[in-house]
Motif scaffolding. Structure first.
Motif, PDB file in Angstrom:
ATOM      1  N   UNK A   1       0.842  -1.184   0.000  1.00  0.00           N
ATOM      2  CA  UNK A   1       0.000   0.000   0.000  1.00  0.00           C
ATOM      3  C   UNK A   1       0.879   1.236   0.000  1.00  0.00           C
ATOM      4  N   UNK A   2       0.555   2.129  -0.931  1.00  0.00           N
ATOM      5  CA  UNK A   2       1.296   3.383  -0.993  1.00  0.00           C
ATOM      6  C   UNK A   2       0.482   4.370  -1.809  1.00  0.00           C
ATOM      7  N   UNK A   3       1.028   5.544  -2.024  1.00  0.00           N
ATOM      8  CA  UNK A   3       0.325   6.555  -2.797  1.00  0.00           C
ATOM      9  C   UNK A   3       1.293   7.310  -3.685  1.00  0.00           C
ATOM     10  N   UNK A   4       0.724   7.945  -4.700  1.00  0.00           N
ATOM     11  CA  UNK A   4       1.529   8.783  -5.590  1.00  0.00           C
ATOM     12  C   UNK A   4       0.648   9.885  -6.138  1.00  0.00           C
ATOM     13  N   UNK A   5       1.261  10.977  -6.537  1.00  0.00           N
ATOM     14  CA  UNK A   5       0.518  12.126  -7.006  1.00  0.00           C
ATOM     15  C   UNK A   5       0.333  12.143  -8.510  1.00  0.00           C
ATOM     16  N   UNK A   6      -0.780  12.719  -8.933  1.00  0.00           N
ATOM     17  CA  UNK A   6      -1.091  12.895 -10.352  1.00  0.00           C
ATOM     18  C   UNK A   6      -1.474  14.351 -10.581  1.00  0.00           C
ATOM     19  N   UNK A   7      -0.952  14.924 -11.634  1.00  0.00           N
ATOM     20  CA  UNK A   7      -1.151  16.344 -11.909  1.00  0.00           C
ATOM     21  C   UNK A   7      -2.488  16.606 -12.575  1.00  0.00           C
ATOM     22  N   UNK A   8      -3.028  17.785 -12.315  1.00  0.00           N
ATOM     23  CA  UNK A   8      -4.264  18.212 -12.951  1.00  0.00           C
ATOM     24  C   UNK A   8      -3.999  19.088 -14.169  1.00  0.00           C
ATOM     25  N   UNK A   9      -2.770  19.574 -14.290  1.00  0.00           N
ATOM     26  CA  UNK A   9      -2.468  20.434 -15.438  1.00  0.00           C
ATOM     27  C   UNK A   9      -1.049  20.199 -15.916  1.00  0.00           C
ATOM     28  N   UNK A  10      -0.087  20.882 -15.298  1.00  0.00           N
ATOM     29  CA  UNK A  10       1.273  20.813 -15.768  1.00  0.00           C
ATOM     30  C   UNK A  10       1.893  19.453 -15.462  1.00  0.00           C
ATOM     31  N   UNK A  11       2.670  18.959 -16.388  1.00  0.00           N
ATOM     32  CA  UNK A  11       3.202  17.601 -16.332  1.00  0.00           C
ATOM     33  C   UNK A  11       4.086  17.364 -15.115  1.00  0.00           C
ATOM     34  N   UNK A  12       4.845  18.378 -14.703  1.00  0.00           N
ATOM     35  CA  UNK A  12       5.808  18.171 -13.622  1.00  0.00           C
ATOM     36  C   UNK A  12       5.291  18.664 -12.276  1.00  0.00           C
ATOM     37  N   UNK A  13       3.989  18.863 -12.164  1.00  0.00           N
ATOM     38  CA  UNK A  13       3.448  19.404 -10.923  1.00  0.00           C
ATOM     39  C   UNK A  13       3.722  18.507  -9.720  1.00  0.00           C
ATOM     40  N   UNK A  14       3.562  17.166  -9.882  1.00  0.00           N
ATOM     41  CA  UNK A  14       3.829  16.241  -8.779  1.00  0.00           C
ATOM     42  C   UNK A  14       5.305  16.255  -8.412  1.00  0.00           C
ATOM     43  N   UNK A  15       6.175  16.302  -9.406  1.00  0.00           N
ATOM     44  CA  UNK A  15       7.612  16.340  -9.131  1.00  0.00           C
ATOM     45  C   UNK A  15       7.972  17.610  -8.367  1.00  0.00           C
ATOM     46  N   UNK A  16       7.332  18.728  -8.723  1.00  0.00           N
ATOM     47  CA  UNK A  16       7.597  19.978  -8.026  1.00  0.00           C
ATOM     48  C   UNK A  16       7.155  19.894  -6.579  1.00  0.00           C
ATOM     49  N   UNK A  17       6.012  19.256  -6.339  1.00  0.00           N
ATOM     50  CA  UNK A  17       5.543  19.089  -4.966  1.00  0.00           C
ATOM     51  C   UNK A  17       6.490  18.197  -4.179  1.00  0.00           C
ATOM     52  N   UNK A  18       6.937  17.129  -4.810  1.00  0.00           N
ATOM     53  CA  UNK A  18       7.812  16.170  -4.140  1.00  0.00           C
ATOM     54  C   UNK A  18       9.100  16.831  -3.676  1.00  0.00           C
ATOM     55  N   UNK A  19       9.621  17.734  -4.515  1.00  0.00           N
ATOM     56  CA  UNK A  19      10.900  18.379  -4.201  1.00  0.00           C
ATOM     57  C   UNK A  19      10.727  19.771  -3.611  1.00  0.00           C
ATOM     58  N   UNK A  20       9.543  20.093  -3.119  1.00  0.00           N
ATOM     59  CA  UNK A  20       9.276  21.305  -2.341  1.00  0.00           C
ATOM     60  C   UNK A  20       9.507  22.593  -3.134  1.00  0.00           C
ATOM     61  N   UNK A  21       9.101  22.600  -4.382  1.00  0.00           N
ATOM     62  CA  UNK A  21       9.181  23.808  -5.185  1.00  0.00           C
ATOM     63  C   UNK A  21       7.989  24.701  -4.837  1.00  0.00           C
ATOM     64  N   UNK A  22       8.191  26.012  -4.796  1.00  0.00           N
ATOM     65  CA  UNK A  22       7.119  26.921  -4.427  1.00  0.00           C
ATOM     66  C   UNK A  22       6.091  27.059  -5.552  1.00  0.00           C
ATOM     67  N   UNK A  23       5.016  27.806  -5.270  1.00  0.00           N
ATOM     68  CA  UNK A  23       3.918  28.006  -6.219  1.00  0.00           C
ATOM     69  C   UNK A  23       3.233  26.695  -6.570  1.00  0.00           C
ATOM     70  N   UNK A  24       2.960  25.894  -5.562  1.00  0.00           N
ATOM     71  CA  UNK A  24       2.316  24.606  -5.783  1.00  0.00           C
ATOM     72  C   UNK A  24       0.814  24.768  -5.967  1.00  0.00           C
ATOM     73  N   UNK A  25       0.237  23.922  -6.778  1.00  0.00           N
ATOM     74  CA  UNK A  25      -1.201  23.916  -7.015  1.00  0.00           C
ATOM     75  C   UNK A  25      -1.796  22.629  -6.472  1.00  0.00           C
ATOM     76  N   UNK A  26      -3.109  22.506  -6.560  1.00  0.00           N
ATOM     77  CA  UNK A  26      -3.768  21.294  -6.110  1.00  0.00           C
ATOM     78  C   UNK A  26      -3.468  20.154  -7.078  1.00  0.00           C
ATOM     79  N   UNK A  27      -3.231  18.985  -6.536  1.00  0.00           N
ATOM     80  CA  UNK A  27      -3.023  17.797  -7.364  1.00  0.00           C
ATOM     81  C   UNK A  27      -3.753  16.629  -6.723  1.00  0.00           C
ATOM     82  N   UNK A  28      -3.926  15.565  -7.469  1.00  0.00           N
ATOM     83  CA  UNK A  28      -4.629  14.385  -6.989  1.00  0.00           C
ATOM     84  C   UNK A  28      -3.645  13.359  -6.455  1.00  0.00           C
ATOM     85  N   UNK A  29      -4.116  12.567  -5.516  1.00  0.00           N
ATOM     86  CA  UNK A  29      -3.285  11.540  -4.915  1.00  0.00           C
ATOM     87  C   UNK A  29      -4.004  10.195  -5.053  1.00  0.00           C
TER      88      UNK A  29
END
Length: 211
Positions: free
Chosen positions: A1-29
């Motif tokens: 059991x685990x989870x991963x993020x999926x973006x709602x728009x920009x392709x690298x949105x989950x990667x940006x969240x994972x690496x703590x980049x600012x200007x984050x948007x909502x994404x699905x998990x």
């Protein structure tokens, strides 16, 4: 059991969240309970990123049980290892629970004997040795599932509505499971206990291990 993020728009949105980049948007998990033999998704929940992981474990376990899936060991990310979840897995489902602990974890039961035994083992061994002794290394298979799904079906949910997200999530999981089930049958891989092989339902309890 685990989870991963999926973006709602920009392709690298989950990667940006994972690496703590600012200007984050909502994404699905996507929270998933995966058969580590066939890599099929046995149960899944699609949520927004602001919902805590521990709440998903009871729902995933119940969903898998309703589907008739058999399991003897549950490998899960440390985020799912709350005290309440230990009680649910070990008492209600009579399942061995393998999850990591925090470095500061105390070797105490916290109301669950199975949790105490696992915590004492965690505290008594170096991490690398603990992984080998417990078999926790098998958890990497769920990470492969997420990687394969994103590679084959992309990690983007191109919809602006919740209903659209639900439909896309269902299609992604169903399509992915067809792919993995076909592959498992070609390779003769055993798994979750209810997959049919040439019209005969196989009893795969002995080899069933869910992550």
């Amino acid at each position: 059991m685990d989870s991963s993020g999926f973006s709602l728009s920009e392709y690298f949105q989950w990667c940006e969240e994972k690496w703590k980049v600012e200007n984050r948007n909502v994404w699905l998990k996507l929270h998933a309970l995966v058969d580590i033999d066939t890599c099929e998704i046995l149960a899944y929940i699609l949520m927004y990123n602001d919902v805590g992981d521990p709440r998903m474990l009871p729902l995933l376990m119940e969903q898998a049980s309703r589907g008739g899936h058999k399991r003897k060991i549950l490998y899960a990310g440390g985020a799912y290892g709350s005290d309440d979840n230990w009680k649910i897995v070990s008492r209600e489902y009579k399942c061995k629970f393998l999850t990591s602990f925090k470095i500061s974890t105390s070797p105490t039961n916290n109301g669950c004997l199975a949790r105490g035994e696992a915590a004492r083992e965690w505290c008594s061994l170096p991490y690398d040795e603990w992984v080998l002794v417990t078999g926790y290394g098998m958890r990497w298979k769920v990470e492969v599932v997420f990687s394969d799904m994103k590679r084959i079906l992309t990690e983007i949910f191109r919809s602006k509505t919740e209903q659209g997200h639900i439909v896309i999530g269902y299609v992604k999981v169903a399509s992915f499971n067809i792919h993995k089930n076909t592959r498992a049958q070609i390779l003769g891989v055993t798994g979750n206990g209810i997959v049919e092989w040439e019209g005969v339902t196989l009893d795969r309890l002995d080899s069933s291990r869910s992550q």
